[in-house]
Design an enzyme around this catalytic site. Structure first.
Site, PDB file in Angstrom:
ATOM      1  N   GLY A  31      19.014 -80.487  79.204  1.00 48.30           N
ATOM      2  CA  GLY A  31      19.382 -80.610  77.539  1.00 48.30           C
ATOM      3  C   GLY A  31      18.637 -79.449  76.825  1.00 48.30           C
ATOM      4  O   GLY A  31      18.025 -78.294  77.617  1.00 48.30           O
ATOM      5  N   LEU A  33      20.078 -77.244  75.054  1.00 47.41           N
ATOM      6  CA  LEU A  33      20.755 -76.243  75.565  1.00 47.41           C
ATOM      7  C   LEU A  33      20.882 -75.049  74.659  1.00 47.41           C
ATOM      8  O   LEU A  33      20.665 -75.194  73.507  1.00 47.41           O
ATOM      9  CB  LEU A  33      22.365 -76.864  75.696  1.00 47.41           C
ATOM     10  CG  LEU A  33      22.517 -78.087  76.443  1.00 47.41           C
ATOM     11  CD1 LEU A  33      23.799 -78.747  76.361  1.00 47.41           C
ATOM     12  CD2 LEU A  33      22.066 -77.871  77.866  1.00 47.41           C
ATOM     13  N   GLU A  35      22.447 -70.645  74.890  1.00 43.65           N
ATOM     14  CA  GLU A  35      23.641 -69.722  75.419  1.00 43.65           C
ATOM     15  C   GLU A  35      23.667 -69.503  77.038  1.00 43.65           C
ATOM     16  O   GLU A  35      24.709 -69.364  77.417  1.00 43.65           O
ATOM     17  CB  GLU A  35      23.395 -68.352  74.648  1.00 43.65           C
ATOM     18  CG  GLU A  35      23.598 -68.430  73.027  1.00 43.65           C
ATOM     19  CD  GLU A  35      25.270 -68.958  73.063  1.00 43.65           C
ATOM     20  OE1 GLU A  35      26.464 -68.536  73.370  1.00 43.65           O
ATOM     21  OE2 GLU A  35      25.449 -69.821  71.894  1.00 43.65           O
ATOM     22  N   GLY A  36      22.487 -69.615  77.617  1.00 43.65           N
ATOM     23  CA  GLY A  36      22.678 -69.668  79.179  1.00 43.65           C
ATOM     24  C   GLY A  36      23.376 -70.790  79.461  1.00 43.65           C
ATOM     25  O   GLY A  36      24.173 -70.571  80.466  1.00 43.65           O
ATOM     26  N   HIS A  37      23.078 -72.024  78.997  1.00 39.17           N
ATOM     27  CA  HIS A  37      23.715 -73.277  79.448  1.00 39.17           C
ATOM     28  C   HIS A  37      25.301 -73.072  78.951  1.00 39.17           C
ATOM     29  O   HIS A  37      26.231 -73.459  79.743  1.00 39.17           O
ATOM     30  CB  HIS A  37      23.324 -74.636  78.925  1.00 39.17           C
ATOM     31  CG  HIS A  37      21.955 -74.737  79.231  1.00 39.17           C
ATOM     32  ND1 HIS A  37      20.903 -74.617  78.261  1.00 39.17           N
ATOM     33  CD2 HIS A  37      21.349 -75.164  80.509  1.00 39.17           C
ATOM     34  CE1 HIS A  37      19.658 -75.085  78.834  1.00 39.17           C
ATOM     35  NE2 HIS A  37      20.050 -75.410  80.068  1.00 39.17           N
ATOM     36  N   SER A 186      14.777 -72.845  77.572  1.00 40.80           N
ATOM     37  CA  SER A 186      14.588 -73.927  76.911  1.00 40.80           C
ATOM     38  C   SER A 186      12.999 -73.884  76.358  1.00 40.80           C
ATOM     39  O   SER A 186      12.410 -74.553  75.495  1.00 40.80           O
ATOM     40  CB  SER A 186      14.633 -75.450  77.193  1.00 40.80           C
ATOM     41  OG  SER A 186      15.985 -75.438  77.741  1.00 40.80           O
TER      42      SER A 186
END
Length: 280
Positions: A31, A33, A35-37, A186
């Site tokens: 969670g 989240l 831009e990588g996720h 994160s």
């Protein structure tokens, strides 16, 4: 897009999709989240008919002094990002749904998990392997997507899938960075404005290592140069800087074949990681 919290609901939905002959892509996350996720979700959307994202802060992979209680959480934000990426299903369980009170079964690994992050986080990868194994059993995806920023984790998951004959293709996706080069994480939210500037030493040092490796094949010389560069930043404290084989995570003396220059560095109290692949 649906958000569900139980194993039963996920299984019922995935079974329905598979009855229709649809492929399933899966992105496991903790969670908060970014831009990588989203880049993982985009890859999953492109390669599959349906996309499942799990959002679960896994207590099993945190040590007793680590940031489980303070790890950032924002389900509304996460759901909005997932919806914008075309995700079909979010699995957001409570810890009690994932782990029975008398839970006592674990997935462990030797070798790949003993160096790098495994040195200072000895229980971490047992927690990662166990929860990812559980999530794979629950979601039964065709493809699962992981970021290269967690390079050791990606290698560990690939080896687990190979060793345990799991019928899943693991897809590694490139590191996504801020405009100034900092790898998206994160945990970047923990940084003060001064620490945020100081954190750029990681990406600058990764770039230095990659450039040096074009002509210098002695891994120790490249690593020492990287360490000296990090030490120029007063707020930075090195956990490790190492050159390893990109598949086995074994230390290397020569930068031959596909290698990874990897680091973990504390900026203030925040531990950040970064890496780059050599001879990819």
């Amino acid at each position: 897009m649906k958000i569900v919290g139980t194993v039963k609901e996920v299984r019922e939905q995935v079974k329905e999709w598979k009855k229709q002959g649809l492929s399933v892509g899966f992105v496991p996350t903790m969670g908060y989240l970014h831009e990588g996720h989203k880049s993982l979700m985009d890859a999953a959307r492109k390669g599959n008919d349906k996309v499942v994202v799990s959002i679960f802060v896994n207590p099993m992979q945190f040590g007793p002094t680590e940031d489980l209680a303070t790890y950032p959480r924002d389900l509304d934000h996460d759901a909005a990002l997932c919806e914008s990426a075309g995700v079909d299903l979010i699995f957001h369980p409570e810890a009690e749904e994932m782990y029975e009170k008398d839970f006592c079964s674990f997935v462990d690994m030797t070798g790949l998990t003993e160096g790098l992050c495994g040195k200072t986080r000895p229980i971490h990868f047992r927690g990662v392997c166990t929860v990812v194994n559980k999530l794979f059993n629950i979601v039964t995806p065709d493809h699962a997507y992981f970021g290269q920023k967690d390079g050791q984790q990606l290698a560990v998951i690939k080896r687990m899938v190979r060793d345990l004959n799991m019928d899943i293709e693991i897809v590694g996706c490139p590191i996504v960075r801020e405009e100034d080069g900092l790898a998206k994480s994160s945990r970047n939210t923990y940084l003060s404005s001064e620490e945020r500037k100081a954190a750029l030493i990681l990406s600058k040092t990764v770039a230095l290592g990659k450039e040096l490796a074009k002509t210098e094949k002695d891994a120790n010389k490249v690593v020492e140069a990287m360490k000296k560069n990090i030490e120029t930043e007063p707020l930075a404290k090195i956990d490790y800087v190492e050159a390893v084989d990109a598949l086995s995570m074994a230390p290397v003396e020569k930068l031959e074949g596909t290698c990874m220059l990897a680091m973990a560095v504390y900026i203030g109290k925040t531990r950040l990681i970064d890496n780059t692949l050599i001879n990819e």
